[in-house]
Scaffold this active site. Structure first.
Site, PDB file in Angstrom:
ATOM      1  N   ASP A 135       0.849  -1.185   0.000  1.00 33.42           N
ATOM      2  CA  ASP A 135       0.000   0.000   0.000  1.00 33.42           C
ATOM      3  C   ASP A 135       0.878   1.226   0.000  1.00 33.42           C
ATOM      4  OD1 ASP A 135      -2.634  -0.970   0.031  1.00 33.42           O
ATOM      5  OD2 ASP A 135      -2.312  -1.692   2.079  1.00 33.42           O
ATOM      6  N   GLU A 139      -1.280  18.272   6.706  1.00 35.69           N
ATOM      7  CA  GLU A 139      -0.903  19.106   5.560  1.00 35.69           C
ATOM      8  C   GLU A 139      -0.668  20.547   6.026  1.00 35.69           C
ATOM      9  OE1 GLU A 139      -3.396  16.943   5.494  1.00 35.69           O
ATOM     10  OE2 GLU A 139      -3.231  15.733   3.681  1.00 35.69           O
ATOM     11  N   PHE A 164     -11.669  24.196   6.807  1.00 30.34           N
ATOM     12  CA  PHE A 164     -11.873  23.504   5.548  1.00 30.34           C
ATOM     13  C   PHE A 164     -13.243  22.839   5.554  1.00 30.34           C
ATOM     14  CE2 PHE A 164     -11.762  19.666   2.970  1.00 30.34           C
ATOM     15  CZ  PHE A 164     -11.196  20.114   1.788  1.00 30.34           C
ATOM     16  N   ALA A 194     -16.061  20.528   2.949  1.00 29.43           N
ATOM     17  CA  ALA A 194     -16.150  19.764   1.696  1.00 29.43           C
ATOM     18  C   ALA A 194     -16.812  20.619   0.611  1.00 29.43           C
ATOM     19  CB  ALA A 194     -16.944  18.491   1.913  1.00 29.43           C
ATOM     20  N   THR A 208     -16.699  24.139   0.292  1.00 32.76           N
ATOM     21  CA  THR A 208     -15.831  25.204  -0.225  1.00 32.76           C
ATOM     22  C   THR A 208     -14.490  24.659  -0.709  1.00 32.76           C
ATOM     23  OG1 THR A 208     -14.887  25.601   1.944  1.00 32.76           O
ATOM     24  CG2 THR A 208     -16.856  26.857   1.352  1.00 32.76           C
ATOM     25  N   ARG A 209     -14.039  23.551  -0.131  1.00 30.83           N
ATOM     26  CA  ARG A 209     -12.726  22.973  -0.416  1.00 30.83           C
ATOM     27  C   ARG A 209     -11.614  24.004  -0.273  1.00 30.83           C
ATOM     28  NH1 ARG A 209     -12.970  20.739  -5.938  1.00 30.83           N
ATOM     29  NH2 ARG A 209     -11.121  19.518  -5.469  1.00 30.83           N
ATOM     30  N   ASP A 231      -5.426  -4.387   6.464  1.00 33.85           N
ATOM     31  CA  ASP A 231      -5.995  -4.305   7.803  1.00 33.85           C
ATOM     32  C   ASP A 231      -7.508  -4.160   7.808  1.00 33.85           C
ATOM     33  OD1 ASP A 231      -6.090  -1.809   6.783  1.00 33.85           O
ATOM     34  OD2 ASP A 231      -4.958  -0.831   8.393  1.00 33.85           O
ATOM     35  N   ASP A 239     -10.081  -5.810   2.931  1.00 32.87           N
ATOM     36  CA  ASP A 239      -8.832  -6.441   2.517  1.00 32.87           C
ATOM     37  C   ASP A 239      -8.872  -7.957   2.701  1.00 32.87           C
ATOM     38  OD1 ASP A 239      -7.412  -4.192   1.755  1.00 32.87           O
ATOM     39  OD2 ASP A 239      -6.712  -3.784   3.803  1.00 32.87           O
TER      40      ASP A 239
END
Lengths: 569, 719
Positions: free
Chosen positions: B345, B386, B414, B416, B418-419, B555, B559
C-alpha cells in the site's frame, strides 16, 4: 597424454561441435510437434504406420499411459526376441546351421537387447543366425534406442509444458525417432563404413588357407548395417565376439573415430534439443557442459594412464616406450592399429554412452585406467549417457542438484520454473537408489556364493572388479564387458538379466512419473531471484553432485577393487 | 489503508527510518536488534542460559523412539547407538573384546543423538520462554457481562461465549477477543505487542478490534466477544510460539525424503561392504567388526542436517516472533521466501501517509517571502498534517515568522463544500485550497487569475503532487506544492528487492498520474492506481496465474478476501478481526513495511537449510578418507595411501570421524538458530557465495577437524 591422444580428441570434439547443433536442432523439430524437415518423405510413411497400427497420432498420453505403453512394447519385444532365438535353427538365413539358443541365454540376450544394454553372454558369430542378428537383434538396436529417446523427450515435454495433463504419445515418438532419426543416419553411416572397409554380405564361414599353410575360418555376414546402429543407438552388441576390436567391425583408425562419433552424436545433440525445446538454449548447454566435462576427463584420464607403461613390466624385455614400430604404453589387450589413445577414447566413450562396445580388453587396462570405464558406468550413464537415457539421467541429477543447492538461494527449488517438491524428490530418490541396490546386492551375493565365485577368473581385487563391473554394466544398461568373468552361467544369465530389467524399467517409470508431475505444475517466471540453471556455475554444481552421489555410494567397493589393486602394484 | 494505521505508521515512520537507511547489506539480525530496542522487549541471546538448561533435560526426553522416528536420520543413529551399547556390554564380558573402543564409539553415537535433540530443544526453548510470558497474561480474569435486558453480571473470562457482550472499564483487562460496539478507550496492548504506547480502540470502523489480555487504560467500552474460549488470539499465539502444532513444511518434508533416501543408500553401501570385505580376505582376526561398520554408517548418513533440520524451521518462526510477526504456519514462512511479487500500500508503507508541503511557488511579480508569510498564516489554525507541514515549510525553509494573526480574525475551516480554508481579517481575507475553488473565489471578487498559474498547477500534478493555491484578497499569490514523501530508505530497499528478483507493486487510490509519479520516485516496479479491493484481488489472481507468489499487507475488512487469496497475507494487529482471520501472518506492530523483512526471513530460513544440507553432504568425502583406509589397512596395508590426513591409527581414525560427526552438530547450532548471513543479492551471486562457503568449506572443514581430534585422541593415549 600423448600427441596421438590430443589429435584424436581434438578431431572428435570438432566433429561433435558441428554435429551437435545440427542434429540437436533437427531433433527439436522432429519432437517439437511443428513442421520438420523431410516431412514430404516421412509424413506419408508415418501416416501409413499409424493407420496400420491403429495409432491416433493426435492422441496425447498421460504419464501412466505413456509408461504403460513403454513397458508393454518392451515386454512384447522381449518375448518376440526370446522366441526368435528359440526357433532360429528352423528359420532361413542360417548358413552355418546354428542350433537354437538355450533358454536362459535367450532370456538374457532378449532382455539385454530390449533394454539397450547389449550385454552378450555368447559369441555372436557362433550363436546367432543371420536372421536373428538382422530381424531380432538389429531391430531391437533401433527400437530400444528409440524408446530411450522417447522417454527423454517426454521428460523434456513435462518440464516445458505448463499445467498440462499429457506428455506426448509414445507410439508417435517411437515411430518418429526410428524413422526420422535412426534409420537415415544408419543408412548413410552403414554405406560410409562399408566404404571404409567393413563387410556386408550374407555368407557364412569361409574356409581359407593362410600363407603359413594352415586353414582359417573367416566369418561373414551383414556386419556394417549392424555395426552402425550398434553404435548410433548406443547398444554395443557386436556382430562378432570381438566386437569393435574385430577387423571386420572396425578395420582402421578412421572407422574407429567415426564409430566413436556415432556413439556420441545423439546423446550430445539431445542436450541441444532440450535447450531448444525449453526455449532457452543455455539450459541445454549447461547440461551439455556437464556431460562434456565428465566425458573429456574420463577419456583424458584413461588415454593418459594407458599411455603410460605398466610398472609390473618394467625391467622385462617388453618395450613400453614409443618407437617407430610401436605406440608404447600399456599395449596388453589392445589392437595395434588403435593403441592406447584409440582404445582409451573408445573405452571411455563406450562406457560413458551406455554403448558397451569394446575395441580393447578392459580387463587388461591398468587398474586405474580400467576403473575409469567402471566409474563412467557407475555415474548412471550420464557422460554423456545412452541415447535418451543420458539426457533423462542427467536431468534427474539436475533436479537433484537444484533441490540440494537450490534452497541456498532462499527459494523453493525450481527447475525450468517448475517447483521441485516432495513428490518429485521422492521419485528422484527412487531413481538414484535403484541401480546401487541392484549392483551392490547382486555383486555382494556373487562374491560370497560359491557357484558365482567360480566364474571369477582372477583372484583378489581384480576379481572383485570383474564382478562389480558386470553388474554395474548390466544395471546401467551399458553392456560393456570387463571380461575375465564367465558370464554364461545360469546364475549370471538370470541375475544379469534381472539387473538389466530393473535398471531399465525401474528408472524409466519414475522418470515418466516426474514428467507427469512437473507437466501439471504452473511455471514460475524467471527472475533475478531464480536459481540459475543455465550457467557454468550450475554445470560445475551438476558435475559435483553426480560425482559426490556416485562417489559416496561406490567408494568402499572401488577402494577394495581397482584402487587397492593400483596401490599394490 | 485506514486513517488509523496511517497515523500509527507515521508515528513509527522516523524510527523505522534508521533501520531502513544506509542498509547496504545490513543483516537481518541487526535490523532485529534495532527493532527489539524500539519495542523495549528484551532480545534473547542465541544461547541463553535460561533456555539451555531446560533444553538439556528435553534432549533426553526426546530420546523416546516414538517421537524420534519423525526424524529418520537421527532415529537410525539412535538404533545404532543401542546396538553399539549392546556390543559394548558384550565386549566387557568377552575375552578379546575391545570394550574401550566400542564403549567410546557408543558414547559418541549417543551424543550425536543428544546433540541433535538438543538443537531442537534449544530452538523450541526460545518459543517456550515467550509462551510462558504470554501465559501469565492469559490468567483467568473476571468479566462483566451485559445481558440482553441490560442487567450486568459478574462472570469469568472462560465462561464467555461468542456473541456475549461485556463491559470493560478503565483499569480492567479485556477478557477475550472481540469488537468494540460502544464507546472509545485507550488500550494498553503491550502484553501482546511489547509496544508500551497505548492505542485507541473505538466502536465502528477499522479499529474496533480488541484482543483478550490487553488492558483498558481510560474510559469504558462495550465489547462483543468474537472468540470461543481457548481459541483466542492469545491462545493461538501461545500455541504458535511454543510450536505445539508444528507440522513439517513442504520443503522440510521434501528434504526429509531426500535425507532418508541418502540414508538408505549409505545403509546399503555399508551393509554390502561386509561381503566385499570377506571376499577380500577380511576374515578371522581381520574381520571388520560391526562397531566399525556402524560407525561408518553414522558418519556417512546426513546427521548434521538431519539433526538441525527442525531447529532451523523453529528458529525461522522464532525470528519472526522476535520481530513481532506471528506466522500462523511454517508453510507461510516458507512461502514468504518464495514470494516474487510484493503488493505494498502506498500510504503508510511507501510514503509517510500524509502529504507534506515541499515547495512554495510564487506567481509572477510576487515575492516568495510574501507568499510564505501568507501561506503560513493561512495554516496556523489548520490542525491537519498538511496544514502543519505548510507552517513548518514556511518557517523552516522560507523564514516566515514575523506576522502574528491580528486580534479578532476569524478562521475559516476547511469544508467539503468550499474545499478551502483560510482566515478573515478586518482588512482582507486569505484562502488556500484546491485550484478550482480558489479560482471561483477570485472570480467572485472580480480578481484576475495570473498567467502561469495553470502551468504551475499542471506541472505539480504531473509530478504526482497536489497543488494548493494561496490567495489574499483578489490576488493569487502562489501555489503550495504538497506531495507524498517517500519513507526514508525505501528506495534502497526496493532496489534490494529488485536485486533479489522480487517485483514490487504499489497499490494506491490516487489517480494514475499521481501514482505513476510516486511509483517512479519510490522505485517500485509497478503500480495499481485508483485501486479498489476488486482490482487488488484481480491483480493477485493474475500474478498467481502467471506462477508467481504474492505477498501483501492489509488491515481493513475489505482487505480480507485479498489477504486470504495472497500466498503471504500479513494483517496489521490494529486491523479488523476479519483481516486477521484471513491473513496467515499478523504483525503485532502494525508496520506494513515489515512485509519486506518477512520475505527476507523466509529466504534466510530456506538458505540456512540448503547451506547446511550441502555442508552435511560435502562432509562425507573426508569421512571416507578417514574410515576406509582405517577399515581395510589390516587386509591391504597399501590402502594407507588413502589416509590423506595421516591419522595416527585405525582406532583413532574411526573415533575421530565419529567425534567430529557429533561435535559438528553442536558447533552448528548457533548457525542453525541465527540463520546464514543474508544479503540482498541476485540468486546467482548468493549461490556462488554459499556454494563456496558451505560446499567447498564442507569438503575442507572435516579434513581439518578430524585431524585435530585425532591429535587430541593420540595425545590422550586412547589409540
Amino acid at each position: 597424454m600423448s600427441l596421438g591422444s590430443w589429435v584424436q580428441l581434438t578431431v572428435l570434439v570438432a566433429m561433435l561441435a558441428v554435429s551437435t547443433p545440427l542434429l540437436g536442432t533437427y531433433m527439436a523439430k522432429v519432437f517439437g510437434g511443428v513442421k520438420a524437415p523431410g516431412d514430404r518423405v516421412f509424413a506419408p510413411i508415418e501416416r501409413g504406420i499409424y493407420r496400420l497400427c491403429g495409432i491416433d497420432p493426435e492422441g496425447e498420453q498421460r504419464w501412466r499411459a505413456y509408461a504403460t505403453s513403454v513397458v508393454a512394447f518392451s515386454a512384447v519385444c522381449v518375448l518376440g526376441l526370446f522366441l526368435l532365438q528359440r526357433v532360429q535353427a528352423w528359420l532361413p538365413l542360417n548358413p552355418d546351421d546354428l542350433p537354437n539358443v538355450p533358454s536362459f541365454l535367450a532370456f538374457n540376450t532378449a532382455v539385454s537387447f530390449v533394454t539397450n544394454t547389449n550385454w552378450q553372454n555368447y559369441s555372436g558369430e557362433s550363436t546367432m543366425t543371420h536372421l536373428t542378428q538382422m530381424a531380432g537383434l538389429a531391430v531391437q538396436n533401433f527400437v530400444s534406442a528409440a524408446v530411450g529417446i522417447a522417454v527423454a523427450v517426454a521428460l523434456v515435454r513435462g518440464l516445458t509444458r505448463r499445467r498440462a495433463g499429457t506428455i506426448g504419445n509414445f507410439w508417435v515418438d517411437l515411430t518418429r525417432a526410428t524413422l526420422r532419426l535412426l534409420v537415415p543416419i544408419a543408412l548413410v553411416g552403414a554405406l560410409t563404413l562399408v566404404g571404409l572397409g567393413l563387410i556386408q554380405n550374407f555368407s557364412g564361414f569361409t574356409e581359407v588357407a593362410t600363407v603359413e599353410g594352415a586353414t582359417q575360418q573367416i566369418p561373414g555376414g551383414p556386419v556394417a548395417s549392424q555395426e552402425v546402429i550398434k553404435l548410433l543407438g548406443t547398444n554395443g552388441g557386436g556382430f562378432f565376439n570381438g566386437n569393435s576390436s574385430h577387423p571386420f567391425e572396425n578395420p582402421n583408425p578412421t572407422t574407429n573415430i567415426l564409430e566413436i562419433w556415432l556413439m556420441l552424436c545423439i546423446p550430445f545433440a539431445l542436450t541441444w534439443t532440450y535447450g531448444r525445446l525449453a526455449g532457452d538454449l543455455r539450459q541445454g548447454l549447461a547440461v551439455l557442459g556437464a556431460m562434456v566435462v565428465l566425458w573429456v576427463s574420463a577419456a583424458g584420464l584413461t588415454m593418459w594412464m594407458e599411455g603410460r607403461s605398466n610398472p609390473r613390466l618394467e625391467g622385462t624385455a617388453v618395450t613400453q616406450v614409443r618407437t617407430d614400430t610401436a605406440t608404447g604404453g600399456n599395449m596388453e589387450g589392445k589392437e595395434s592399429r588403435f593403441g592406447p589413445p584409440g582404445s582409451g577414447l573408445f573405452a571411455t566413450t563406450a562406457t560413458g554412452t551406455s554403448t558397451g562396445a569394446v575395441n580393447a580388453m578392459h580387463d587388461s587396462f591398468t587398474p586405474l585406467g580400467g576403473m575409469v570405464p567402471l566409474v563412467n558406468m557407475m555415474l548412471g550413464e550420464v557422460s554423456p549417457g545412452g541415447v535418451g537415457s543420458g539426457l533423462y539421467g542427467m536431468l534427474v541429477f539436475a533436479i537433484l542438484a537444484v533441490f540440494v543447492a537450490g534452497l541456498m538461494v532462499g527459494r523453493t527449488p525450481e527447475y525450468l520454473g517448475k517447483k521441485i517438491e516432495a513428490g518429485e524428490v521422492k521419485l528422484v530418490v527412487l531413481y538414484i537408489l535403484i541401480v546401487p541396490v541392484v549392483v551392490l546386492v547382486f555383486a555382494g551375493i556373487s562374491v560370497l556364493l560359491g557357484t558365482a565365485r567360480a566364474s571369477i577368473l582372477n583372484p583378489g581385487p581384480h576379481g572383485l572388479s570383474e564382478v562389480v563391473y558386470a553388474y554395474t554394466s548390466a544395471a546401467n544398461n551399458n553392456g560393456s564387458a570387463f571380461a575375465g568373468l564367465t558370464g554364461g552361467t545360469d546364475w549370471y544369465n538370470i541375475t544379469l538379466g534381472l539387473a538389466m530389467l530393473f535398471g531399465r524399467f525401474l528408472l524409466i517409470v519414475p522418470v515418466l512419473a516426474i514428467a507427469g508431475a512437473v507437466a501439471q505444475k504452473n511455471h514460475t517466471p524467471m527472475s533475478l531471484g531464480t536459481f540459475p540453471t543455465g550457467t557454468p556455475t550450475f554445470t560445475g554444481l551438476l558435475v559435483a553432485i553426480v560425482l559426490i552421489v556416485v562417489g559416496l555410494t561406490y567408494i568402499p567397493v572401488l577402494a577394495l577393487g581397482p584402487i587397492v589393486e593400483s596401490l599394490v602394484a | 489503508m485506514t486513517e488509523q494505521t496511517a497515523q500509527n505508521t507515521q508515528d513509527q515512520g522516523p524510527e523505522t527510518g534508521p533501520g531502513g537507511a544506509s542498509r547496504e547489506g545490513t543483516a537481518i539480525g541487526e535490523r532485529a536488534a534495532v527493532h527489539a530496542q524500539r519495542t523495549g522487549r528484551q532480545r534473547r541471546a542465541i544461547l541463553d542460559p535460561e533456555i539451555l538448561w531446560p533444553a538439556v533435560t528435553d534432549s533426553f526426553r526426546k530420546l523416546k523412539p516414538t517421537t524420534l522416528i519423525a526424524n529418520p536420520v537421527i532415529f537410525i543413529v539412535e538404533v545404532v547407538s543401542v546396538v553399539t551399547t549392546l556390543l559394548f556390554v558384550r565386549d566387557v564380558f568377552l575375552v578379546g573384546g575391545d570394550p574401550l573402543f566400542v564403549g567410546l564409539v557408543s558414547f559418541w553415537l549417543w551424543f550425536t543423538v543428544l546433540f541433535a535433540n538438543f538443537a531442537e530443544a534449544v530452538a523450541e526453548g526460545r518459543g517456550k520462554a515467550q509462551a510462558d510470558t504470554l501465559r501469565a497474561t492469559r490468567k483467568q480474569t473476571t468479566a462483566t457481562r451485559r445481558l440482553p435486558d441490560g442487567t450486568l453480571e459478574q462472570t469469568t473470562s472462560t465462561a464467555l461465549e461468542v456473541g456475549d457482550v461485556v463491559v470493560v472499564a478503565a483499569g480492567e483487562v479485556i477478557p477475550s477477543d472481540g469488537d468494540v460496539i460502544e464507546g472509545i478507550a485507550s488500550v494498553d496492548e503491550s502484553a501482546i505487542t511489547g509496544e508500551s504506547a497505548p492505542v485507541i480502540r473505538e466502536a465502528g470502523g477499522d479499529r474496533s478490534a480488541v484482543t483478550g489480555g490487553t488492558r483498558v487504560l481510560s474510559d469504558a467500552i462495550v465489547v462483543q466477544i468474537s472468540a470461543r474460549p481457548g481459541e483466542t488470539f492469545l491462545d493461538r499465539m501461545i500455541a504458535l510460539v511454543e510450536g505445539a502444532e508444528r507440522q513439517k513444511t513442504p520443503n522440510e518434508l521434501a528434504l526429509t525424503i531426500l535425507l532418508s533416501g541418502l540414508t538408505l543408500i549409505f545403509l546399503l553401501a555399508t551393509a554390502t561392504l561386509q561381503p566385499f570385505a570377506i571376499y577380500s580376505g577380511a576374515t578371522g582376526d581381520k574381520v571388520i567388526s560391526l562397531t566399525i561398520l556402524l560407525a561408518l554408517l553414522v558418519c556417512l548418513i546426513p546427521t548434521t542436517i538431519g539433526g538441525l533440520l527442525s531447529a532451523i524451521g523453529i528458529a525461522g518462526m522464532d525470528r519472526l516472533v522476535q520481530r513481532n510477526v506471528l506466522a500462523m504456519s511454517g508453510r507461510a514462512v516458507e512461502a514468504a521466501g518464495d514470494v516474487s511479487t510484493l503488493l505494498l500500500d502506498k500510504t503508510g508503507t511507501i510514503t509517510y501517509g500524509n502529504r507534506q508541503a515541499v515547495e512554495l511557488i510564487p506567481m509572477y511579480g510576487i515575492s516568495v517571502e510574501r507568499l510564505a508569510e501568507v501561506a503560513r498564516m493561512s495554516s496556523l489554525a489548520d490542525e491537519t498534517p498538511e496544514g502543519k507541514s505548510i507552517v513548518a515549510l514556511a518557517e523552516g525553509v522560507y523564514g516566515a515568522r514575523s506576522q502574528e494573526v491580528p486580534e479578532g480574525s476569524e478562521f475559516i475551516p476547511f469544508s467539503a463544500q468550499t474545499r478551502m480554508s483560510g482566515v478573515d481579517f478586518d482588512a482582507s481575507s486569505i484562502r488556500k485550497g484546491a485550484a478550482d475553488s480558489v479560482r471561483q473565489w477570485i472570480d467572485e471578487q472580480g480578481g484576475e487569475i495570473p498567467a502561469g498559474m495553470d502551468q504551475t498547477i499542471d506541472s505539480i500534478a504531473r509530478d504526482g503532487g497536489t497543488p494548493l493555491v494561496v490567495a489574499e484578497g483578489r490576488e493569487v499569490l502562489g501555489v503550495v506544492h504538497l506531495k507524498d514523501v517517500i519513507k526514508e530508505g525505501m528506495v534502497e530497499r526496493f532496489g534490494e528487492l529488485r536485486a533479489m528478483g522480487i517485483r514490487t507493486v504499489m497499490i494506491t487510490g490516487d489517480n494514475p498520474v499521481t501514482a505513476s509519479a510516486i511509483a517512479e520516485e519510490a522505485g517500485v516496479d509497478d503500480y495499481l492506481a485508483e485501486a479498489t479491493p476488486e482490482d487488488k484481488m484481480r491483480l493477485i489472481r493474475r500474478e498467481q496465474e502467471g506462477g508467481k507468489l504474492v505477498a501483501m499487507t492489509g488491515d481493513g475488512t475489505n482487505d480480507a478476501p485479498a489477504l486470504a487469496q495472497a500466498d503471504v497475507g500479513v494483517a496489521m494487529n490494529s486491523g479488523t478481526q476479519a483481516a486477521k482471520e484471513a491473513a496467515n501472518m499478523v504483525d503485532l506492530d502494525s508496520d506494513p513495511t515489515k512485509l519486506i523483512d518477512v520475505v527476507e526471513i523466509g529466504k534466510q530460513m530456506l538458505m540456512t537449510r540448503g547451506s547446511l544440507t550441502t555442508f552435511s553432504i560435502a562432509n562425507d568425502i573426508a569421512k571416507y578418507f578417514a574410515i576406509i583406509p582405517a577399515m581395510f589397512v589390516g587386509v591391504f596395508p597399501a590402502l594407507d595411501a588413502l589416509n590423506l590426513m595421516r591419522l595416527e591409527s585405525p582406532v583413532s581414525a574411526i573415533l575421530s570421524a565419529v567425534v567430529f560427526n557429533a561435535l559438528v552438530i553442536i558447533l552448528l547450532i548457533p548457525l542453525a538458530l541465527r540463520g546464514v548471513s543474508f544479503r540482498a543479492l541476485p540468486a546467482a551471486q548468493v549461490l556462488r557465495r554459499n556454494l563456496f562457503v558451505y560446499g567447498i568449506g564442507g569438503i575442507v572443514a572435516p579434513f581439518i577437524g578430524i585431524k585435530l581430534i585425532d591429535v587430541v585422541i593420540t595425545a590422550l593415549g586412547i589409540s
